[in-house]
Design an enzyme around this catalytic site. Structure first.
Site, PDB file in Angstrom:
ATOM      1  CB  SER A 299      -3.523  25.549  50.097  1.00 53.17           C
ATOM      2  OG  SER A 299      -3.470  26.488  51.000  1.00 53.17           O
TER       3      SER A 299
ATOM      4  CG  ASN B 177       3.562  27.993  48.777  1.00 51.62           C
ATOM      5  OD1 ASN B 177       2.701  28.852  48.483  1.00 51.62           O
ATOM      6  ND2 ASN B 177       3.715  26.792  48.191  1.00 51.62           N
TER       7      ASN B 177
ATOM      8  CE1 TYR C 284       0.259  35.463  40.065  1.00 53.79           C
ATOM      9  CE2 TYR C 284       2.232  36.505  38.890  1.00 53.79           C
ATOM     10  CZ  TYR C 284       1.527  36.241  40.006  1.00 53.79           C
ATOM     11  OH  TYR C 284       2.377  36.389  41.191  1.00 53.79           O
TER      12      TYR C 284
END
Ligand SMILES: NC(=O)c1ccc[n+]([C@@H]2O[C@H](COP(=O)([O-])OP(=O)(O)OC[C@H]3O[C@@H](n4cnc5c(N)ncnc54)[C@H](OP(=O)(O)O)[C@@H]3O)[C@@H](O)[C@H]2O)c1
Length: 230
Positions: free
Chosen positions: A153, A126, A56
């Site tokens: 997703s 999200n 990351y």
């Protein structure tokens, strides 16, 4: 006072199943301006796994406990405005893969009592990402199409539901056909398999119209397929 807790910790980056260890720890009492939160739910986001893998963008100082979001209840507070029992989510990375975490009060956001813990635990990453995808580029108008892969997703599902509310039409590609009905029930306008047949069906549906935006989480042929619909 909280006597003991449990947390996941990694001392070196690598495959999560190999490097994560479960350990007991003593949750830190909150200092002035801090809050001790008892965790109720924390999701496993791709960014969490990538952080543990060391891939990351943000590299953690090791050893570290993963967890970029989650839902919890205030257990002890050293900060004005936060009282025991209040429901909170985290606005910053907060080592949420643990039974407890101690964080600055200004990194918390209070939620109404009675909120569904699982929904609340995934409220930050999200939905906000889907909002930015649909509204952050200024290129998509009501009634226009967007196209996306990985339609099932967590982000893709948020895109479908927000787009439905915004009046934006969605074409979503999935690699498992059994997901089509489920995404249609969420408000997807069209769901196709992420293959040549699905891409041809999407092209026919658009009838020469160009999608305003394409959201890619897969790469390769799948991303090329999206590009051809723009
Ligand atoms: N702010 C940000 O920048 C931000 C925030 C959140 C997420 N993201 C990114 O958005 C993407 C989706 O995140 P998420 O949390 O919504 O993911 P998720 O819920 O874990 O879903 C993963 C999706 O990827 C698909 N997939 C996995 N491996 C694949 C492969 N080899 N080929 C094709 N499809 C594959 C899965 O399909 P199956 O279900 O069929 O396995 C599923 O649709 C990730 O790339 C994540 O890093 C970015």
């Amino acid at each position: 006072m909280t006597e003991s807790g449990t947390r996941l910790i990694f001392r070196t980056t690598g495959k999560p199943a190999d490097v994560l260890e479960l350990e007991d720890f003593t949750p830190r009492e909150p200092e002035a301006g801090e809050v001790l939160v008892r965790m109720v739910a924390a999701p496993l986001n791709p960014a969490d796994l990538n952080t543990v893998e060391g891939t990351y963008g943000v590299k953690p100082e090791l050893p570290a406990t993963p967890g970029i979001e989650g839902f919890g209840v205030v257990e002890d507070s050293g900060a004005e405005g936060f009282s025991e029992g209040e429901a909170v989510i985290f606005l910053k990375r907060s080592a949420t893969w643990a039974t407890h975490t101690t964080v600055p009060a200004d990194t918390l956001f209070k939620l109404p009592a009675g909120i569904d813990p699982l929904q609340a635990a995934m409220l930050k990453v999200n939905p906000a990402t889907a909002w930015r995808l649909l509204r952050g580029f200024g290129l998509v108008e009501d009634g226009e199409w967007i196209v996306q892969n990985a339609g099932n997703s967590a982000v893709g599902r948020c895109v479908i539901q927000l787009a439905r509310d915004f009046g934006i039409r969605t074409v979503s590609f999935v690699r498992r056909p059994e997901l089509v009905a489920e995404l249609e029930a969420l408000g997807a306008d069209a769901v196709f398999t992420d293959d040549d047949a699905g891409r041809a069906a999407a092209k026919e549906l658009l009838g020469g119209a160009k999608a305003a935006l394409g959201f890619n989480a897969v790469g390769g042929d799948s991303a090329l397929g999206l590009l051809k619909l723009l």
